[in-house]
Each structure stands twice: as C-alpha cells, then as structure tokens.
Design a protein around this motif. Structure first.
Motif, short mmCIF file in Angstrom:
data_model
loop_
_atom_site.label_atom_id
_atom_site.label_comp_id
_atom_site.label_asym_id
_atom_site.label_seq_id
_atom_site.Cartn_x
_atom_site.Cartn_y
_atom_site.Cartn_z
N LYS A 275 87.23 52.35 86.43
CA LYS A 275 88.01 51.59 87.41
C LYS A 275 88.18 50.13 86.98
CE LYS A 275 87.21 54.40 91.51
NZ LYS A 275 86.75 54.46 92.88
N GLU A 276 87.15 49.61 86.31
CA GLU A 276 87.23 48.22 85.84
C GLU A 276 88.33 48.09 84.78
OE1 GLU A 276 83.20 46.91 84.92
OE2 GLU A 276 84.11 45.72 83.31
N ASN A 277 88.41 49.09 83.88
CA ASN A 277 89.40 49.04 82.81
C ASN A 277 90.79 49.51 83.24
OD1 ASN A 277 88.22 48.45 79.87
ND2 ASN A 277 86.63 49.34 81.18
N MET A 278 90.83 50.41 84.25
CA MET A 278 92.13 50.94 84.73
C MET A 278 92.08 51.01 86.26
SD MET A 278 92.45 54.04 81.96
CE MET A 278 90.68 54.23 81.83
N PRO A 279 92.36 49.87 86.93
CA PRO A 279 92.23 49.86 88.39
C PRO A 279 93.10 50.90 89.08
CG PRO A 279 92.48 47.63 87.52
CD PRO A 279 92.72 48.57 86.38
N ASP A 280 94.17 51.36 88.41
CA ASP A 280 95.07 52.34 89.04
C ASP A 280 94.68 53.78 88.70
OD1 ASP A 280 95.62 52.06 86.34
OD2 ASP A 280 97.78 52.42 86.56
N ILE A 281 93.51 53.99 88.10
CA ILE A 281 93.19 55.36 87.63
C ILE A 281 93.06 56.35 88.79
CG2 ILE A 281 90.66 55.08 87.55
CD1 ILE A 281 90.96 56.72 84.80
N SER A 282 93.56 57.55 88.53
CA SER A 282 93.46 58.64 89.50
C SER A 282 92.38 59.60 89.01
CB SER A 282 94.83 59.32 89.55
OG SER A 282 94.75 60.55 90.14
N LEU A 283 91.39 59.86 89.86
CA LEU A 283 90.24 60.65 89.43
C LEU A 283 90.13 61.96 90.21
CD1 LEU A 283 87.82 57.60 89.41
CD2 LEU A 283 88.47 58.88 87.36
N SER A 284 89.72 63.00 89.52
CA SER A 284 89.43 64.26 90.21
C SER A 284 88.11 64.80 89.70
CB SER A 284 90.56 65.27 90.00
OG SER A 284 90.74 65.52 88.64
N THR A 285 87.56 65.78 90.42
CA THR A 285 86.26 66.30 90.02
C THR A 285 86.08 67.74 90.45
OG1 THR A 285 83.92 65.64 89.87
CG2 THR A 285 84.87 65.70 92.07
N ASP A 286 84.99 68.35 89.97
CA ASP A 286 84.58 69.69 90.43
C ASP A 286 83.27 69.53 91.19
OD1 ASP A 286 86.61 70.99 89.00
OD2 ASP A 286 85.35 71.24 87.23
N ILE A 287 83.13 70.29 92.27
CA ILE A 287 81.89 70.26 93.04
C ILE A 287 81.46 71.70 93.33
CG2 ILE A 287 80.78 69.54 95.21
CD1 ILE A 287 81.85 67.00 94.30
N ILE A 288 80.17 71.96 93.14
CA ILE A 288 79.61 73.26 93.56
C ILE A 288 78.72 72.98 94.77
CG2 ILE A 288 78.04 75.13 92.93
CD1 ILE A 288 78.83 74.64 89.98
N VAL A 289 78.97 73.67 95.87
CA VAL A 289 78.07 73.51 97.02
C VAL A 289 77.18 74.74 97.13
CG1 VAL A 289 79.64 72.03 98.33
CG2 VAL A 289 79.66 74.49 98.74
N GLY A 290 75.99 74.52 97.69
CA GLY A 290 75.07 75.65 97.92
C GLY A 290 74.39 76.14 96.66
N PHE A 291 74.24 75.25 95.66
CA PHE A 291 73.45 75.63 94.49
C PHE A 291 72.02 75.88 94.98
CE2 PHE A 291 71.07 74.79 90.55
CZ PHE A 291 71.78 75.60 89.69
N PRO A 292 71.27 76.83 94.35
CA PRO A 292 69.91 77.09 94.81
C PRO A 292 69.11 75.80 94.95
CG PRO A 292 70.52 78.66 93.11
CD PRO A 292 71.65 77.69 93.23
N LYS A 293 68.31 75.72 95.98
CA LYS A 293 67.44 74.59 96.31
C LYS A 293 68.20 73.42 96.93
CE LYS A 293 64.69 75.30 92.09
NZ LYS A 293 63.28 75.25 91.86
N GLU A 294 69.52 73.50 97.11
CA GLU A 294 70.26 72.36 97.67
C GLU A 294 69.89 72.16 99.14
OE1 GLU A 294 74.82 71.13 97.18
OE2 GLU A 294 74.52 72.43 98.94
N THR A 295 69.31 71.01 99.46
CA THR A 295 68.93 70.70 100.84
C THR A 295 70.08 69.95 101.52
OG1 THR A 295 68.04 68.58 100.18
CG2 THR A 295 66.50 70.44 100.17
N GLU A 296 69.92 69.71 102.83
CA GLU A 296 70.92 68.90 103.56
C GLU A 296 71.03 67.52 102.94
OE1 GLU A 296 73.31 69.28 105.79
OE2 GLU A 296 72.89 71.42 105.81
N LYS A 297 69.88 66.99 102.52
CA LYS A 297 69.88 65.64 101.92
C LYS A 297 70.65 65.64 100.59
CE LYS A 297 66.71 61.97 100.49
NZ LYS A 297 66.97 62.02 99.07
N ASP A 298 70.41 66.69 99.77
CA ASP A 298 71.15 66.79 98.50
C ASP A 298 72.65 66.84 98.79
OD1 ASP A 298 68.86 67.01 96.80
OD2 ASP A 298 68.67 69.13 97.36
N PHE A 299 73.00 67.67 99.78
CA PHE A 299 74.42 67.83 100.10
C PHE A 299 75.02 66.51 100.59
CE2 PHE A 299 77.70 69.04 103.31
CZ PHE A 299 78.68 69.37 102.39
N SER A 300 74.25 65.78 101.40
CA SER A 300 74.79 64.50 101.93
C SER A 300 74.99 63.51 100.78
CB SER A 300 73.90 63.93 103.03
OG SER A 300 72.70 63.50 102.46
#
Ligand code: SF4
Length: 420
Positions: A275-300
């Motif tokens: 973001k510092e080098n390209m303030p206009d950058i558009s970002l996307s990502t992948d997320i896996i929810v409910g991986f084993p051991k994932e607690t409410e805190k991990d999810f938050s």
C-alpha cells in the motif's frame, strides 16, 4: 489454471481436426477437466459422469477425465463408472490424441497418470477470448500446506523456460491481445530452468513486449513475495496494481497448523509495503474457515484482517478434508454448522466492505478493458478495471477488446456500473 489447461486440451483436439460443439448430446468426444482442491467438485464429477451415461449409450461418445481428480482418484473413476474411456493426469494432456486413437483396441478404461518432472510445452492453445490470455509460467507446488492436495495432484514445482514464455506473449501481442495473466500455483518461486532467472527478471523481460498493456499474475505465496517484487510492480507501468495474496487465516495458531510459513504480522507488513508503494492497489485473498482447532478467537482474528486490509474481493471456503494431506491427523474438527455460520459471517462482512469501497468510486473515472457484450442487453458491455473489478456499461459502438474510460455511476458489492 484449470481454464488454461482446458484451453490447452481443446487446442490439442482441434489440431487433430476436432471441432467444438455446443451440446454434450451431439459430441463424439467429451473430456471433463477436474479440480480436486475442494471436496465438492469431486462429488460433482461423479454425479456428472452418471448423467453422461445416456450419451454414451446413444452415440457411443468417448468420455475422458483429466486434471487433478483424474490424478488422485484414477482407480475409483474407472471402477465406479463404466462409461469412462480414459483418465489422464495433469502432466499428460499431450498424450490425449494417441489415447483416443488407441481406444478401439482397448475394451477397458485407459489410465495414464505418470509424473513428469520437466516442463513440457503444449500447443496450440484454443483460447476462449482474444483480449486477455493466460500464460503458464510454472506448475506444481513444493509447499505442502497441511490442508492442500495440490502438491499430490500436480506434483513438485516445474518451471517453464523463459524463451517459451516470451515467445507466447509476443505471439499473443501480435494477435491483438491486450492483457496477460501469468499463471502458476506459486509464481513468485519462478526460476528459469536454463539461466536461473527469477520472477522479478521474468517481469522485467516481458514488460517491454509491445502491444500488451496490462500484466497480471496469480497465485503469489506470501512467504515468497519479496520487496523486490513490490518495487518492480510499482515501477513497471504495465504491471497492474492488483494482487491476489492468500492469507487463509488471520490467526497465528491456525497459520502454524496450516504450515503456511508466515505469521499474521509478516503478512500484514507485506500488505503495508504494497500500500505504501501503490496506494491504489486492489487486493484479494483466499480464506479457509473452520480449519481443525479454529476457535471463535482465531476466527475473529481472521475477521479483523478483513477489516484492516479492506480487500477488493475474497475467495472463502469451508475447510474440507483432502486425501494425503497432513491436516487429516488433526482430530479437533469444527462442527459443520459452525463452519457454515462462520462462512456466512465472513462473507457478510466482506460484502459490506466491498459495497462501501465501491460506493466511494461513484463519480470517479477509470480505465476499463472491455471484454465483450453482456448477454442481457444488446448495447450493454462488461469489462475489468485495473483492480480486476467487473464494470458493466452501455456503449453505442462495439468496444470489445478496447480500453475505454468510464465514469462510475452506480455499484453493487460485486460489480460497478459506468458510462462512457
Ligand atoms: S502454497 Fe500451499 S495452498 Fe498453495 S498450492 Fe502450494 S500447498 Fe497448496
């Protein structure tokens, strides 16, 4: 990558005289190219094969299965479905014409899935459009994240020689393509097999190719994503200020169980540098929810990454067990209902983030590459902006394949509406 491999398969068949047809019922050859990343597409394959049986009976069509499910479930496919004539792994698409020719001598399903450690060129490619082209630079993965089946399906990393990559891009430019997507499971670990040149050198060598105006690449691994790549993106005009950088989870504990090789802080530092080098950058990502051991805190903690980064788009999934993977040993599973709820909560948060960001674009002007006519309205077109967002707009003339400057007039969470 699967789309690109389907284009390669179509190219191989067309070079042998085959023609595409619009309905499966009319085909002599049906090839299903498969993805094994999640459980659902595997189930879909078996149900589709069941539905294709009547075509097999009607016109004795030749049915083949290619791709990662073919590699991983070859025996199950041939045993569960008698109508399948051949099963070919992702390293062996070039073999398809030979296999089809030999079918008359074989009464049983032909399985061909040997591993190939070297890069093998496949051409010609029957491309779906003539504006934006996929260009493979590497295949496979050496990372072995604990949830991921890719290294078992696609094998270890193999890199395409740089001269082939440059030749393909030059050819696309001569054919009028305006944009390319460099493809690989892990593009940042690219190394030219001859010279050892890295991904930054690759970007620098292809960017002067005349005619190509936008360069994108997917997928990047945060661990291999260096400040040199960020600098090159910022300094090279043709490289779009857009990046897909999968985080998978915002919790350090879960990232460790996933074997991702970075912490939340290290990931966020890279986002900060982008973001510092390209303030206009558009970002996307992948997320896996409910991986084993994932607690409410991990999810938050994952939710808080979304709030902090403000992605333009996310691809989010419920964790599903994949064969051969190390995560199978984790017994602390998250119940299905909780996974489902977390996915809904995550997607709802992201929907709100996207809507707000898109609303802030109303009234601005942006460059859009028109990809074609909309199916709904004769004068409606759709395209993508530099951030890879879909923009729908009306135009009195056909601007397919051209760059247009649009004023954004309206939006939803998943697309923008503009006018010329
Ligand atoms: S980096 Fe991890 S998630 Fe990506 S393909 Fe490799 S093993 Fe799979």
């Amino acid at each position: 990558m699967n789309e690109n491999e389907s284009e390669q398969t179509a190219g191989i068949l067309r070079s042998q005289g085959a023609q595409p047809c619009s309905h499966a019922e009319d085909s002599d050859i049906i090839i299903i190219n498969t993805c094994a990343v999640r459980e659902k597409p595997v189930e879909k394959l078996f149900s589709l094969l069941g539905r294709l049986q009547h075509i097999k009976k009607k016109n004795n069509a030749c049915i083949g299965v290619t791709g990662c499910v073919a590699q991983l479930f070859k025996n199950e496919i041939s045993q569960r479905n008698q109508s399948v004539d051949f099963v070919v792994g992702p390293d062996n698409l070039w073999k398809i014409p030979e296999i089809i020719s030999s079918l008359s001598q074989s009464s049983s399903c032909i399985i061909h899935t040997p591993r190939n450690r070297q890069w093998r060129e496949i051409e010609p490619i029957a491309r779906k459009n003539h504006i934006s082209g996929y260009v493979s630079v590497m295949k496979g993965c050496n990372h072995f994240c604990t949830y991921c089946v890719v290294p078992f399906a696609k094998g270890r990393e193999k890199y395409r020689p740089l001269p082939y990559i440059k030749a393909e891009i030059k050819d696309l430019a001569e054919k009028g393509f305006k944009e390319i997507h460099l493809l690989g499971q892990n593009v940042n670990s690219y190394q030219d097999p001859e010279s050892g040149k890295d991904f930054v050198s690759l970007l620098k060598e292809i960017s002067p190719i005349k005619g190509i105006e936008w360069i994108r690449f997917i997928t990047s691994h945060p661990k291999n994503f260096t400040s040199d790549i960020i600098k090159t993106m910022a300094e090279t005009e043709k490289i779009c200020h857009q990046l897909h950088l999968p985080i998978q989870s915002g919790s350090d504990a879960i990232l460790r169980y996933m074997g991702r090789g970075y912490t939340r802080q290290q990931y966020l530092e890279k986002i900060g540098l982008l973001k510092e080098n390209m303030p206009d950058i558009s970002l996307s990502t992948d997320i896996i929810v409910g991986f084993p051991k994932e607690t409410e805190k991990d999810f938050s903690e994952t939710l808080s990454v979304l709030k902090q980064v403000q992605y333009t788009n996310i691809f989010s999934f419920r964790y599903s067990k994949r064969p051969h993977t190390a995560a199978l040993k984790y017994t602390e599973e998250v119940p299905f209902e909780i996974k489902k709820q977390r996915l809904i909560q995550l997607q709802e948060l992201q929907r709100r983030i996207q809507l707000k960001a898109n609303q802030s674009l109303i009234g601005t002007q942006m460059k859009v590459l028109c990809m074609g006519k909309s199916t709904k309205n004769q004068n409606s077109y759709f395209g993508r902006n530099e951030g890879f967002q879909v923009v729908n707009f009306e135009s009195a003339s056909d601007v397919t394949g051209k760059f247009v400057t649009l004023e954004i007039t309206d939006c939803g969470p998943y697309s923008l509406i503009g006018r010329t």
